[in-house]
Design a protein around this motif. Structure first.
Motif, short mmCIF file in Angstrom:
data_model
loop_
_atom_site.label_atom_id
_atom_site.label_comp_id
_atom_site.label_asym_id
_atom_site.label_seq_id
_atom_site.Cartn_x
_atom_site.Cartn_y
_atom_site.Cartn_z
N ASP A 1 103.50 -1.19 43.24
CA ASP A 1 102.46 -1.85 42.46
C ASP A 1 101.09 -1.21 42.69
OD1 ASP A 1 100.74 -3.47 41.17
OD2 ASP A 1 101.36 -5.33 42.13
N GLY B 1 100.68 -11.61 50.90
CA GLY B 1 99.30 -11.18 50.72
C GLY B 1 98.44 -12.28 50.15
N TRP C 1 106.54 -4.36 46.38
CA TRP C 1 105.19 -4.22 45.81
C TRP C 1 104.39 -3.14 46.49
CZ3 TRP C 1 100.65 -4.90 48.43
CH2 TRP C 1 100.61 -5.77 49.52
N SER D 1 89.24 -5.85 42.44
CA SER D 1 90.69 -5.94 42.38
C SER D 1 91.23 -5.80 43.80
CB SER D 1 91.25 -4.84 41.50
OG SER D 1 91.09 -3.61 42.14
N ARG D 2 92.51 -6.05 43.97
CA ARG D 2 93.09 -6.02 45.30
C ARG D 2 92.99 -4.66 45.96
NH1 ARG D 2 98.50 -9.38 46.02
NH2 ARG D 2 97.59 -11.43 45.96
N VAL D 3 93.19 -3.61 45.18
CA VAL D 3 93.16 -2.27 45.77
C VAL D 3 91.76 -1.94 46.24
CG1 VAL D 3 93.58 0.15 45.36
CG2 VAL D 3 95.07 -1.53 44.34
N ASN E 1 107.78 -7.57 50.98
CA ASN E 1 106.63 -6.76 50.61
C ASN E 1 107.00 -5.34 50.22
OD1 ASN E 1 104.46 -8.70 51.32
ND2 ASN E 1 105.43 -8.54 53.32
N ALA F 1 99.18 -5.97 53.81
CA ALA F 1 97.97 -5.47 53.17
C ALA F 1 97.46 -4.22 53.87
CB ALA F 1 96.89 -6.55 53.17
N GLU G 1 98.35 -1.79 41.45
CA GLU G 1 97.26 -2.77 41.43
C GLU G 1 96.92 -3.22 42.84
OE1 GLU G 1 96.35 -5.57 38.54
OE2 GLU G 1 95.80 -3.53 37.97
N ARG G 2 97.89 -3.16 43.72
CA ARG G 2 97.68 -3.74 45.04
C ARG G 2 97.87 -2.75 46.17
NH1 ARG G 2 101.70 -8.71 44.90
NH2 ARG G 2 100.87 -9.04 46.98
N SER G 3 98.40 -1.57 45.87
CA SER G 3 98.78 -0.68 46.96
C SER G 3 98.30 0.73 46.67
CB SER G 3 100.31 -0.71 47.10
OG SER G 3 100.74 0.36 47.87
N ASN H 1 95.61 -13.56 48.04
CA ASN H 1 94.92 -13.04 46.87
C ASN H 1 93.44 -13.37 46.99
OD1 ASN H 1 94.13 -12.19 44.39
ND2 ASN H 1 95.89 -13.06 43.32
#
Lengths: 290, 287, 75, 481
Positions: free
Chosen positions: D322, B248, D318, B39-41, D315, D299, D324-326, B250
């Motif tokens: 979020d 970002g 998120w 996953s991204r994290v 950005n 990122a 899921e991404r951070s 993906n």
């Protein structure tokens, strides 16, 4: 030899397609190359400027740099591919268990889209997230950063190209080596020649046409490499150290919309490629003619 | 050193070389696969080469995405269509170049090759104009043009595949003894019969390589497809570029697409391995 | 088989000679036109880079045309 | 934290329920749209945009909703940044009529206007009252719409996204008492978001040292310094130079000159100081900084690798919300970028600006074959009713009332006030300078910035060369003399 009319007929479909999608755009580019034409200049019209674009090009440091980067890139990549490919092909000549497995694995890079290859290598080498700089740092305390260090970035694109195209060279060399007659080699061994002598005085001369062919194909394709480098170094960085002429043309024609200058640049590059390849082609046909 | 030790050492060396080569070859591909499983994290952690958990969403997001299904289908149609077209045309053209006394054969051959050398970026503008203005029929909404069509890409990819194919086949067809054709002609065969019955079977390995490599080149092409299609005929490689966004990249889904794209190529290659070696001679060596 | 024989015994610099040629390789008319064009472009580019500051480009054109003529006639 | 998890739930519900939200639920007068769209039912509109969250929202939510009401199908192609420009420009230049609406980034609008690529929407709607939706008005938009007007005040693009590039910092680090104490002990003033460049640098130094001392993957600041990509050019000229008081890339708009000798300021001492300062931040940035474009900066920040940074506002949401991404969810603070003395006063007096007000709009190409249907679609995208959810999903705001929508307020709280900052201080930021030659000159200047990042030349050399090259290119393009 048969009736030539049938021959021309058989050749015609290929020639028509190549003419329409190849030669016609070429003529257009040739034409535009003599104009000053930028959609976002004050005067948007095409202004005929004769050879001014070329006059400017032979002094343009960005273009000449890009050309030099491309030539160095192609040189290092192709020479390494030839050496490694030849060596690996030799290793595949003999039968050993698992040979076809190794050979199949070796072919994988050929099958990946250049743009994906660029992305993969970017993921490998991006500082902070990629394993290459991470491991180099951990194991050797070596600072690898393709965003800052120009020579490392250049090395990275060369290695990527070697990774990508060596399989092609290996397979072609292998096809060539397998097709070679064995008698001369055996005769030489019987006469007491050692391995190196056989290689140097028998295999290498026999392989000369194959080597020239591979050289031709790799130089031709290497000089127009764009996608993977553009992806790996994010447009040819750091600075312009990995900006190949293909990327440079791309930047001039796309964001700068400098169609006239970009066309001239494109043609000049094409010209240099054709001349380089022509020499190879001539030596190839002369070798064959003998 | 006796013969046996030498042999064992030889084997050991061969295996050592090939194991290293295999690792070097596989590692980047493996890393791509690892990324596609994260996953991204997770990507933010220090690089870890071991897959401990599999984040399937990268794959399911794509597989169930209608757009990507159609991209994939387009890629299959375009590359297969192009590979078949190129192989057939190249077979005919090469037969002509090999068997007929055409004026300036070598020149035709070299001129054909130069088509592959052009840096593509500047040629996109004329191609765009050609596809939207010249090969355009009808007016207004009922208009049809080559832009954004599969056939448009199929024809376009001939520019770099056809020269390559002709070169590949040239040597192979040159290597087929002329006496075979001659005998058939004496028996009253037509040119088309000679090509189908004599040349086709004898050149099979070469044709297979031509087919495979044309297919792979077409499957992997990016720039032309990206510029000359927009909705109907977009291919999977153009889809890869869509993951790079301002907010970002993906990487996970991108790697998943790349992995999925690789599979068909791998299948093709696995089946055709032996032809690849037999056919890649470019006629440079004849026996 | 004949080819094989020749590959084993490479012969250097064998040119099919019927009359004296300028170029070290066998050429047909198209080759010679091609070579002339290549030289024409090369002469012009080099001229622009190194000599145009002192001598006008037209001289390069004249030189290339002469060279081209000689090659096409005598290559 | 409670509020935050609530927000995550809200967003999740919004996102998963997107397909079932109908126009009526949003309070759109669907009867009018059905009637207006009837003559064009079956038409397919084609558009091109960059692959961004706002565009994806348009593609996934607004387009199906519009089609359901009017029978007009909307196909939006989302692609990469360079491709998007190239395709739109080729189509509009050749007049091939492929696209019925195109994404116009705020910085390219002047080029498009100069080339007459776009339909004057004000005039078009006035000329066809039956197409003008009663719910739509150009007056609903924030002042951001002014960037898409010509000299007469006619609108050429419907704003669909707008952000400010702001200063993000890690609240968990900045508000940690131990860290605060250590910082004050070392530098003699309390730790807070930097207001001057000197403070910013000291904070960067401090956290880089802190990360090293504690064996953390933490650095002082992000730097958007991709050494071969235009994003580094933009970071310097649009985000850093203005905070030092160098505006419009240092190009003198009177005579189109960049060098100091010719009346520009691109190689002025202030500009050189700014570039040197920015490059000087690199040692305190994570190693990926020199490979970082806009997305990698976000990122890096989201990965918790930087204590502060100047990050594009789209950005902010998120990164802050979020999971899921951070990894820094809930720990993100926003502030105005650090400024040189006097810059704020200039910005307030409208004589300058402190950063980039970024965004884009949908424009209608003159070459479109379906202009009536496209006009309807554009107005639909600009309806006040569709704005709030879109804002929550993609952190973009183009209308004043959107700020007070509960969904947006929730995001605002989670980001510690990104939307409030944009609302209150947005006027201090500005869009790109009105250059019709934007990418042309950028490409000429950028290589020198890349070289400066790579350390091949100094900041002063880079700007001297860049300014000279800009002057030459502007003459070449026919601007100035």
């Amino acid at each position: 030899m048969r009736k030539t009319r049938t021959g021309w007929l058989l050749l015609a479909p290929s020639m028509i397609i190549l003419f329409v999608v190849g030669i016609v755009p070429f003529i257009y580019v040739l034409y535009v190359g003599f104009f000053d034409w930028n959609l976002f200049s004050a005067s948007r019209e095409m202004n005929f400027t004769g050879v001014d674009n070329y006059r400017q090009l032979v002094f343009d440091p960005l273009f000449l740099d890009a050309l030099w980067v491309t030539i160095r890139f192609t040189f290092f990549a192709v020479v390494s591919q030839l050496i490694i490919g030849f060596f690996l092909a030799q290793m595949l000549l003999r039968d050993f268990p698992g040979k076809s497995f190794f050979r199949t694995i070796h072919t994988i890079p050929l099958m990946i889209a250049p743009i994906a290859i660029g992305a993969i290598w970017r993921l490998l080498t991006i500082p902070g997230f990629g394993p290459v700089p991470f491991l180099l740092d951990r194991w050797f305390d070596f600072d690898f950063n393709i965003g800052t260090n120009a020579s490392q970035a250049f090395l990275a694109i060369v290695i990527m190209d070697i990774w990508h195209w060596t399989p092609f060279v290996t397979l072609t060399m292998l096809a060539g080596l397998s097709a070679l007659p064995v008698e001369p080699r055996e005769a030489a061994l019987v006469d007491g020649a050692n391995g190196w002598q056989v290689f140097r005085y028998i295999t290498l001369p026999q392989m000369q046409p194959v080597v020239l062919t591979v050289l031709f194909i790799r130089i031709m394709d290497g000089l127009r490499t764009v996608d993977e480098i553009n992806m790996l170094t994010n447009g040819g960085g750091p600075g312009t150290s990995t900006r190949t002429v293909g990327i440079h043309i791309f930047r001039v024609v796309f964001p700068q919309t400098d169609y006239g200058y970009g066309s001239a640049m494109s043609l000049l590059t094409l010209y240099l490629t054709i001349v380089a390849c022509w020499f190879l082609f001539v030596s190839l046909t002369q070798v064959r003619r003998r | 050193m006796n013969i046996n030790t030498r042999k064992v050492l030889g084997y050991a060396f061969t295996y050592a070389v090939w194991i290293i080569v295999t690792i070097v070859t596989i590692l980047p591909v493996y890393w791509m696969f690892v990324i596609s499983a994260r996953s991204r994290v997770e990507l933010f952690n220090a690089p870890n080469l071991i897959i401990s958990s599999f984040y399937t969403q990268n794959y399911t997001n794509i597989i169930y995405d209608r757009t990507f299904q159609s991209y994939m289908l387009n890629s299959v149609i375009v590359s297969t269509g192009n590979a078949v077209l190129v192989t057939v045309l190249a077979l005919l053209a090469t037969y002509a170049l090999s068997r007929y006394d055409l004026v300036g054969k070598d020149n035709i051959f070299f001129t054909t090759l130069t088509q592959r050398m052009a840096p593509p970026a500047a040629f996109l503008l004329p191609l765009f104009l050609l596809y939207t203005q010249v090969f355009a029929f009808g007016e207004g909404r009922g208009r049809w043009d080559l832009y954004d069509t599969q056939i448009g890409l199929i024809l376009l990819y001939c520019v770099f595949n056809l020269p390559f194919a002709i070169w590949l086949l040239k040597g192979i067809i040159d290597g087929i003894p002329y006496e075979l054709d001659e005998a058939a002609y004496v028996d009253g065969a037509t040119t088309s019969m000679v090509i189908r019955r004599i040349i086709l079977p004898l050149a099979a390995p070469g044709l297979a390589v031509t087919l495979i490599l044309s297919w792979v080149f077409a499957w992997n092409e990016y720039l032309l497809a990206a510029t000359l299609t927009n909705f109907e005929a977009r291919t999977i490689t153009t889809g890869l570029a869509e993951f790079v966004t301002v907010t970002g990249t993906n990487w996970g889904e991108m790697a998943a697409v790349a992995t999925l794209t690789l599979i068909p190529s791998l299948i093709v290659v696995a089946f055709a391995q032996r032809y690849l070696v037999a056919g890649l001679t470019f006629g440079a060596v004849k026996n | 088989m004949a080819d094989q024989e020749q590959i084993h015994h490479p012969v250097e610099h064998q040119v099919e000679v019927d009359r004296p040629h300028l170029l070290p390789i066998y050429t047909n008319a198209f080759d010679r036109v091609f070579i002339s064009i290549v030289l024409l472009v090369a002469i012009h580019l080099l001229w622009m880079r190194f000599l145009e500051a002192y001598l006008p480009l037209e001289i390069a054109t004249i030189i290339s045309l002469v060279v081209g003529y000689i090659i096409i006639r005598r290559g | 934290m409670k509020k935050l998890s609530l927000l995550v739930v809200v967003i999740a519900v919004v996102l998963s329920g997107l397909s079932i939200v109908s126009a009526q639920d949003m309070g759109i007068d669907s009867a009018w749209w059905e009637t207006a769209g009837a003559p064009y039912a079956g038409t397919v509109l084609h558009g091109v945009s960059e692959s961004t969250p706002p565009s994806n929202y348009v593609k996934d939510v607004l387009a199906p909703m519009f089609e359901e009401m009017t029978g007009i199908r909307v196909d939006l192609e989302t692609t990469s940044w360079d491709q998007m420009y190239d395709k739109a420009i080729k189509d509009m230049e050749a007049g091939s009529g492929i696209y019925d609406f195109v994404y116009i980034e705020q910085d390219i609008i002047y080029g498009y206007l100069a080339n007459d690529y776009l339909v004057n929407q004000t005039q078009a709607l006035a000329a066809a009252p039956e197409l003008a939706a009663p719910e739509f008005s150009f007056d609903n938009f924030t002042t951001f719409i002014d960037y898409f007007k010509n000299a007469d005040g006619d609108v050429f693009g419907i704003p669909m996204e707008a952000f400010v590039k702001i200063y993000l910092y890690r609240t968990d680090l900045f508000e940690n008492p131990d860290i605060q104490a250590a910082f004050e002990a070392e530098y003699g003033y309390p730790l807070a978001p930097a207001t001057t460049h000197e403070q910013y640098r000291q904070i960067a130094e401090f956290f880089t040292a802190y990360g090293e001392a504690n064996d953390m993957e933490l650095w002082g600041t992000t730097v958007q310094a991709a050494s071969g990509h235009p994003s580094s050019f933009y970071e310097f000229f649009e985000s850093i130079a203005p905070t030092f008081g160098v505006y419009n890339w240092g190009i003198n708009m009177e005579n189109w000159k960049a060098t100091v000798a010719n009346g520009g300021s691109m190689n002025s001492d202030t500009a050189k100081e700014a570039l040197a300062w920015w490059l000087g931040n690199l040692p305190f940035a994570p190693p990926e900084a020199t490979s970082s474009t806009w997305d990698e900066v976000a990122a890096s920040f989201a990965a918790g690798r930087a204590a502060q940074g100047i990050v594009y506002g789209e950005n902010a949401a998120w990164i802050a919300t979020d999971p899921e991404r951070s990894v820094v969810v809930g720990n993100v603070g926003v502030a105005l970028p650090p400024l040189s003395e006097g810059v704020l006063a200039q910005a307030e007096a409208d004589e300058g600006y402190i950063g980039y007000y970024d965004g884009g709009a949908f424009g209608l190409p003159v070459s479109s074959l379906n202009q009536e249907a496209a006009l309807l679609w554009m107005q639909f995208v600009g309806l006040p009713q569709v704005q709030a959810e879109w804002a929550a999903a993609a952190s973009r705001i183009v209308m004043e009332p959107t700020y007070s929508d509960p969904l947006v307020v929730a995001v605002d709280e989670a980001t510690n006030g990104y939307f409030s900052l944009m609302k209150d201080e947005g006027y201090l930021f500005a869009g790109a300078p009105p250059f019709p030659f934007h990418p042309q000159v950028r490409e000429v200047i950028a290589p020198f910035i890349y070289q400066a990042i790579g350390g091949e030349i100094t900041a002063a050399e880079a700007l001297d060369l860049a300014a000279a090259a800009a002057d030459a290119e502007l003459v070449n393009l026919g601007y100035g003399s």
